[in-house]
Scaffold this motif. Structure first.
Motif, PDB file in Angstrom:
ATOM      1  N   LEU A  29       0.580  -1.144   0.185  1.00 13.02           N
ATOM      2  CA  LEU A  29      -0.049   0.132   0.172  1.00 13.02           C
ATOM      3  C   LEU A  29       0.793   1.279   0.096  1.00 13.02           C
ATOM      4  N   SER A  64       0.631   6.787   1.429  1.00 12.62           N
ATOM      5  CA  SER A  64       0.128   5.646   0.261  1.00 12.62           C
ATOM      6  C   SER A  64       0.789   5.960  -0.957  1.00 12.62           C
ATOM      7  N   SER A 103      -0.591   9.960   4.347  1.00 14.54           N
ATOM      8  CA  SER A 103      -2.028  10.202   4.492  1.00 14.54           C
ATOM      9  C   SER A 103      -2.477   9.946   5.845  1.00 14.54           C
TER      10      SER A 103
END
Length: 227
Positions: free
Chosen positions: A89, A115, A135
């Motif tokens: 991710l 991210s 993020s």
């Protein structure tokens, strides 16, 4: 130039401490003089000797990080890292990271996740002070953190583009989740942190972060007066 006056953004120490959110004076670095510090000064002092700093209002502010806070942050990094790596991710960082939120504001969240959406090339930023806004950011509270300081940090984070922030209190063993500086969800000791839209599917019980810490001391019941 010798004799040149430097215009400081505050009138006195009291005003500076107030603008920083009530930070204790002992956390204010005097080298360089408050109000005159730059990113170069931050890099020179950061981690020397064993102290972490942030740059705010032209001032180097020591970042308190004790033994308990480090344990909680490390537990979260381990759990978060497993999830992030499994699903590819993005990447995450620890407390010695530095992120430039604004031209004169550099923060160091205790834990952060960035991210790959922020980095389509799927490589982490390697600058000493990153300009890539995470993020998710996490602040693990220390006894030396003031409420006003955390409030200002949250405003800085979300103004810069952070999407989710967790503020964890290891002494109360509770947390708060923020989607905006003024949008807090209280998480009790038996509650669970949720990655929401930032980390869909990621959850961790707060109890898991405190599992290696001694059980809280039971509160003493007040003695009843004899009649």
């Amino acid at each position: 130039m010798r004799g040149t006056k430097v215009k400081l953004p505050f009138e006195d120490l009291g005003e500076l401490l107030n603008r920083l959110g009530g930070v204790p004076p002992e956390r204010i670095c005097l080298d360089p003089f408050p109000g005159t510090a730059t990113k170069r000064d931050l890099l020179r002092k950061h981690g020397q000797p064993r102290k972490l700093y942030e740059l705010v209002e032209g001032t180097l502010v020591e970042k308190p990080m004790g033994h308990v806070e480090s344990i909680v942050a490390a537990e979260l990094v381990a759990l978060l890292g497993t999830f992030v790596t499994r699903y590819e991710l993005g990447y995450f960082t620890g407390a010695d990271d530095l992120v430039e939120l604004m031209p004169k504001v550099v923060r160091g969240p205790d834990v952060s996740f960035t991210s790959w959406v922020q980095r389509p090339e799927r490589t982490a930023d390697t600058n000493a002070i990153s300009k890539v806004i995470p993020s998710l950011v996490v602040e693990v509270l220390s006894e030396k953190n003031s409420r006003g300081e955390i409030t200002r940090k949250l405003k800085d984070y979300f103004f810069a583009g952070v999407r989710l922030a967790w503020v964890i209190d290891p002494r109360k063993r509770t947390a708060e989740a923020y989607a905006a500086p003024d949008e807090a969800v209280a998480i009790p000791a038996d509650g669970t942190l949720d990655g929401g839209d930032v980390l869909p599917g990621f959850t961790v019980p707060l109890a898991a972060l405190f599992a290696k810490l001694p059980a809280p001391a039971a509160k003493k019941q007040p003695r009843r007066k004899k009649k």
